[in-house]
Enzyme design. Structure first.
Site, PDB file in Angstrom:
ATOM      1  N   SER A 168      38.641  -8.929  22.918  1.00  0.00           N
ATOM      2  CA  SER A 168      38.285  -9.651  21.700  1.00  0.00           C
ATOM      3  C   SER A 168      38.711 -11.114  21.723  1.00  0.00           C
ATOM      4  O   SER A 168      38.219 -11.908  20.925  1.00  0.00           O
ATOM      5  CB  SER A 168      38.902  -8.961  20.471  1.00  0.00           C
ATOM      6  OG  SER A 168      38.385  -7.649  20.328  1.00  0.00           O
ATOM      7  N   HIS A 186      43.208 -12.300  19.327  1.00  0.00           N
ATOM      8  CA  HIS A 186      42.210 -12.843  18.407  1.00  0.00           C
ATOM      9  C   HIS A 186      42.538 -14.286  18.037  1.00  0.00           C
ATOM     10  O   HIS A 186      41.673 -15.171  18.105  1.00  0.00           O
ATOM     11  CB  HIS A 186      42.139 -11.983  17.141  1.00  0.00           C
ATOM     12  CG  HIS A 186      41.643 -10.599  17.390  1.00  0.00           C
ATOM     13  ND1 HIS A 186      41.296  -9.739  16.370  1.00  0.00           N
ATOM     14  CD2 HIS A 186      41.434  -9.902  18.544  1.00  0.00           C
ATOM     15  CE1 HIS A 186      40.888  -8.589  16.869  1.00  0.00           C
ATOM     16  NE2 HIS A 186      40.975  -8.664  18.188  1.00  0.00           N
TER      17      HIS A 186
END
Length: 287
Positions: free
Chosen positions: A192, A238
């Site tokens: 991610s 992230h």
């Protein structure tokens, strides 16, 4: 009397321009226009052959970031990245031991492998391999959807080389930030990080093109809420990827044309340098 509004560039509708392609007469902005023997032409007319006497590689049309506009599939790199992620996910399902070899971990004894593993133990490749790992079907489905939705537009606007650089550096920055913050024995699947880098880059690009910011900002907020509301998510990847994506994309699309390559290279070097320093310092602390 109201002042008449100039038309927007056919590739960047948010940019008003008084320049038109001398061949097809479509409005083109300064980032899209290509010098011709008389006036300027749009990228499509140049790509198709302008009849100016120049070869097709002369005055090659460029993206807003200065990348070359290439013939062929416009989403080639995005499709390759999606395919690579899907392949690694499938191989991991068929052979779970592969995940143990690729997952991001600082320093720990792995009972499944029967040995000490981790970046601090010299397995630096885990910073990269973890960028293509996903936990479950829902994880890879969400990431690949975002990669398809965001990646295609970024690839078209940045060019293939700059786009893949953005993707890899964002993912690497996310891995490094996870390595720095997370517990040394905590395994992390960092795919991610690169996706959030694309999110950050899209925010910069949409703002640069003067388009409606609300949809992309809503998408960023939605994903950040999920990041911190759901347990077990490596939020470090992230945030690290998001910040790196914003920094790199800002340099790619906002630098002056005459110094564009220098500014882009400096921004990428800065992100890579900070990433490496982070890794070195964390490794020193663990060993």
């Amino acid at each position: 009397m109201e002042q008449a509004q100039m038309p927007g560039c056919y590739r960047h509708p948010g940019k008003e321009t008084g320049i038109r392609c001398t061949r097809c007469e479509r409005p083109i902005c300064s980032d899209c226009m290509v010098d011709a023997s008389v006036g300027f032409q749009c990228p499509e007319c140049v790509r198709g052959g302008s009849g100016t006497g120049h070869s097709r590689t002369a005055n090659h049309p460029r993206t807003i970031a200065g990348g070359r506009i290439t013939n062929g599939h416009p989403h080639l790199v995005t499709n390759v990245l999606i395919g690579l992620n899907l392949l690694v996910f499938l191989l991991g399902r068929l052979n779970p031991a592969l995940i143990d070899e690729m997952v991001l971990i600082g320093f720990a004894f792995d009972p499944d492998l029967g040995r000490v593993v981790g970046v601090a133990d010299g397995e630096w490749y885990r910073l990269v391999t973890s960028m293509f790992l996903h936990e479950a079907i829902w994880h890879i489905a969400g990431n690949m959807l975002l990669l398809w939705l965001l990646g295609g537009a970024l690839e078209a606007e940045l060019g293939r080389a700059r786009y893949v650089t953005l993707y890899l550096l964002s993912g690497l920055a996310g891995s490094a930030f996870t390595y720095l913050i997370a517990a040394e024995n905590q395994g992390s699947l960092g795919a991610s990080g690169a996706i959030y880098g694309l999110l950050g880059a899209t925010v910069v690009l949409v703002r640069r093109l003067k388009q409606d910011m609300r949809p992309i900002m809503a998408l960023v907020v939605f994903n950040l809420v999920i990041t911190f509301a759901r347990e077990g998510i490596a939020w470090e990847a992230h945030i690290g990827g998001l910040i790196a994506g914003v920094v790199i994309a800002y340099a790619m699309v906002n630098g002056p044309r005459e110094r564009r390559a220098l500014i882009q290279g400096a921004a990428c070097a800065l992100v890579l340098g900070l990433t490496l320093v982070t890794v070195f310092l964390r490794t020193a602390a663990l060993t």
